[in-house]
Motif scaffolding. Structure first.
Motif, PDB file in Angstrom:
ATOM      1  N   ARG A  46     -38.101  11.788  58.619  1.00  0.00           N
ATOM      2  CA  ARG A  46     -36.971  10.920  58.974  1.00  0.00           C
ATOM      3  C   ARG A  46     -36.602  11.072  60.449  1.00  0.00           C
ATOM      4  O   ARG A  46     -36.350  10.085  61.141  1.00  0.00           O
ATOM      5  CB  ARG A  46     -35.756  11.228  58.097  1.00  0.00           C
ATOM      6  CG  ARG A  46     -35.776  10.569  56.738  1.00  0.00           C
ATOM      7  CD  ARG A  46     -34.425  10.658  56.050  1.00  0.00           C
ATOM      8  NE  ARG A  46     -33.936  12.022  55.907  1.00  0.00           N
ATOM      9  CZ  ARG A  46     -34.263  12.845  54.913  1.00  0.00           C
ATOM     10  NH1 ARG A  46     -35.079  12.438  53.966  1.00  0.00           N
ATOM     11  NH2 ARG A  46     -33.767  14.063  54.859  1.00  0.00           N
ATOM     12  N   ALA A  47     -36.553  12.311  60.904  1.00  0.00           N
ATOM     13  CA  ALA A  47     -36.194  12.557  62.306  1.00  0.00           C
ATOM     14  C   ALA A  47     -37.224  11.946  63.242  1.00  0.00           C
ATOM     15  O   ALA A  47     -36.864  11.305  64.246  1.00  0.00           O
ATOM     16  CB  ALA A  47     -36.059  14.058  62.561  1.00  0.00           C
ATOM     17  N   LEU A  48     -38.512  12.119  62.945  1.00  0.00           N
ATOM     18  CA  LEU A  48     -39.559  11.558  63.801  1.00  0.00           C
ATOM     19  C   LEU A  48     -39.510  10.038  63.814  1.00  0.00           C
ATOM     20  O   LEU A  48     -39.666   9.414  64.869  1.00  0.00           O
ATOM     21  CB  LEU A  48     -40.936  12.050  63.347  1.00  0.00           C
ATOM     22  CG  LEU A  48     -41.227  13.523  63.615  1.00  0.00           C
ATOM     23  CD1 LEU A  48     -42.528  13.941  62.950  1.00  0.00           C
ATOM     24  CD2 LEU A  48     -41.270  13.804  65.110  1.00  0.00           C
ATOM     25  N   ALA A  49     -39.284   9.435  62.656  1.00  0.00           N
ATOM     26  CA  ALA A  49     -39.181   7.971  62.597  1.00  0.00           C
ATOM     27  C   ALA A  49     -38.010   7.493  63.440  1.00  0.00           C
ATOM     28  O   ALA A  49     -38.125   6.498  64.167  1.00  0.00           O
ATOM     29  CB  ALA A  49     -39.028   7.516  61.145  1.00  0.00           C
ATOM     30  N   GLY A  50     -36.898   8.194  63.370  1.00  0.00           N
ATOM     31  CA  GLY A  50     -35.740   7.825  64.172  1.00  0.00           C
ATOM     32  C   GLY A  50     -35.976   7.999  65.658  1.00  0.00           C
ATOM     33  O   GLY A  50     -35.587   7.156  66.460  1.00  0.00           O
ATOM     34  N   LEU A  51     -36.630   9.095  66.030  1.00  0.00           N
ATOM     35  CA  LEU A  51     -36.940   9.340  67.439  1.00  0.00           C
ATOM     36  C   LEU A  51     -37.887   8.275  67.978  1.00  0.00           C
ATOM     37  O   LEU A  51     -37.735   7.804  69.107  1.00  0.00           O
ATOM     38  CB  LEU A  51     -37.524  10.739  67.628  1.00  0.00           C
ATOM     39  CG  LEU A  51     -36.555  11.897  67.381  1.00  0.00           C
ATOM     40  CD1 LEU A  51     -37.304  13.222  67.343  1.00  0.00           C
ATOM     41  CD2 LEU A  51     -35.462  11.925  68.427  1.00  0.00           C
ATOM     42  N   ALA A  52     -38.864   7.879  67.167  1.00  0.00           N
ATOM     43  CA  ALA A  52     -39.802   6.830  67.580  1.00  0.00           C
ATOM     44  C   ALA A  52     -39.080   5.490  67.704  1.00  0.00           C
ATOM     45  O   ALA A  52     -39.297   4.740  68.664  1.00  0.00           O
ATOM     46  CB  ALA A  52     -40.964   6.734  66.598  1.00  0.00           C
ATOM     47  N   ALA A  53     -38.202   5.183  66.758  1.00  0.00           N
ATOM     48  CA  ALA A  53     -37.486   3.905  66.782  1.00  0.00           C
ATOM     49  C   ALA A  53     -36.548   3.808  67.986  1.00  0.00           C
ATOM     50  O   ALA A  53     -36.364   2.730  68.548  1.00  0.00           O
ATOM     51  CB  ALA A  53     -36.696   3.727  65.490  1.00  0.00           C
ATOM     52  N   SER A  54     -35.992   4.944  68.399  1.00  0.00           N
ATOM     53  CA  SER A  54     -35.058   4.936  69.526  1.00  0.00           C
ATOM     54  C   SER A  54     -35.763   5.036  70.882  1.00  0.00           C
ATOM     55  O   SER A  54     -35.117   4.985  71.919  1.00  0.00           O
ATOM     56  CB  SER A  54     -34.067   6.091  69.394  1.00  0.00           C
ATOM     57  OG  SER A  54     -34.718   7.336  69.611  1.00  0.00           O
ATOM     58  N   GLY A  55     -37.088   5.221  70.866  1.00  0.00           N
ATOM     59  CA  GLY A  55     -37.838   5.327  72.113  1.00  0.00           C
ATOM     60  C   GLY A  55     -37.899   6.738  72.665  1.00  0.00           C
ATOM     61  O   GLY A  55     -38.425   6.956  73.746  1.00  0.00           O
ATOM     62  N   GLU A  56     -37.380   7.705  71.913  1.00  0.00           N
ATOM     63  CA  GLU A  56     -37.422   9.093  72.371  1.00  0.00           C
ATOM     64  C   GLU A  56     -38.751   9.767  72.064  1.00  0.00           C
ATOM     65  O   GLU A  56     -39.028  10.851  72.563  1.00  0.00           O
ATOM     66  CB  GLU A  56     -36.295   9.895  71.719  1.00  0.00           C
ATOM     67  CG  GLU A  56     -34.917   9.438  72.127  1.00  0.00           C
ATOM     68  CD  GLU A  56     -33.842  10.228  71.427  1.00  0.00           C
ATOM     69  OE1 GLU A  56     -33.681  11.419  71.765  1.00  0.00           O
ATOM     70  OE2 GLU A  56     -33.192   9.672  70.526  1.00  0.00           O
ATOM     71  N   ALA A  57     -39.569   9.125  71.228  1.00  0.00           N
ATOM     72  CA  ALA A  57     -40.878   9.665  70.881  1.00  0.00           C
ATOM     73  C   ALA A  57     -41.891   8.531  70.867  1.00  0.00           C
ATOM     74  O   ALA A  57     -41.564   7.401  70.515  1.00  0.00           O
ATOM     75  CB  ALA A  57     -40.846  10.355  69.515  1.00  0.00           C
TER      76      ALA A  57
END
Length: 134
Positions: A46-57
């Motif tokens: 969940r955290a990785l998906a959120g980071l990717a969606a926000s452009g942080e990853a």
């Protein structure tokens, strides 16, 4: 919908920033487990998906089909050169790719087209190692 900034998400973000190159959620979870964080695999996903969606990853799919993640260095649209051996990653701009993608989309009646281009190969150091071994 924005994700809450929990300590678990912050710890996943920190672990991702510490990782060398792209890593899978499973590998990141193993690192966090070894550090006795108590963070579960579902939370890491969940955290990785959120980071990717926000452009942080950055997120990409390996040639084997596995989702891989890396802390994003650049906040602008970019592509990657990725070593298949060591995972070294170089962010690149590719104006020719951008023009080609827009042209192909337009020729086929598409608007608002988006794309992902990741190039896998061997970095110079790994290619030299491979040549020396042969």
């Amino acid at each position: 919908m924005a994700q809450r900034n929990t300590w678990q998400r912050e710890r996943v973000r920190d672990a991702l920033a510490d990782a060398q190159g792209f890593v899978s959620a499973q590998n990141l979870h193993a690192t966090l487990r070894d550090e006795n964080t108590g963070i579960g695999l579902a939370t890491v996903y969940r955290a990785l998906a959120g980071l990717a969606a926000s452009g942080e990853a950055d997120s990409l799919q390996s040639p084997e089909g596995e989702a891989l993640y890396r802390a994003c260095v650049s906040q602008v649209h970019h592509h990657h050169l990725i070593c298949r051996s060591c995972g070294r990653t170089v962010e690149i701009e590719a104006k020719a790719v951008e023009q080609w993608a827009q042209q192909v989309a337009s020729q086929n009646g598409f608007q608002g087209a988006e794309h992902v281009v990741d190039i896998f190969g061997l970095c110079a150091a790994c290619a030299a190692q491979q040549d020396a071994a042969e």
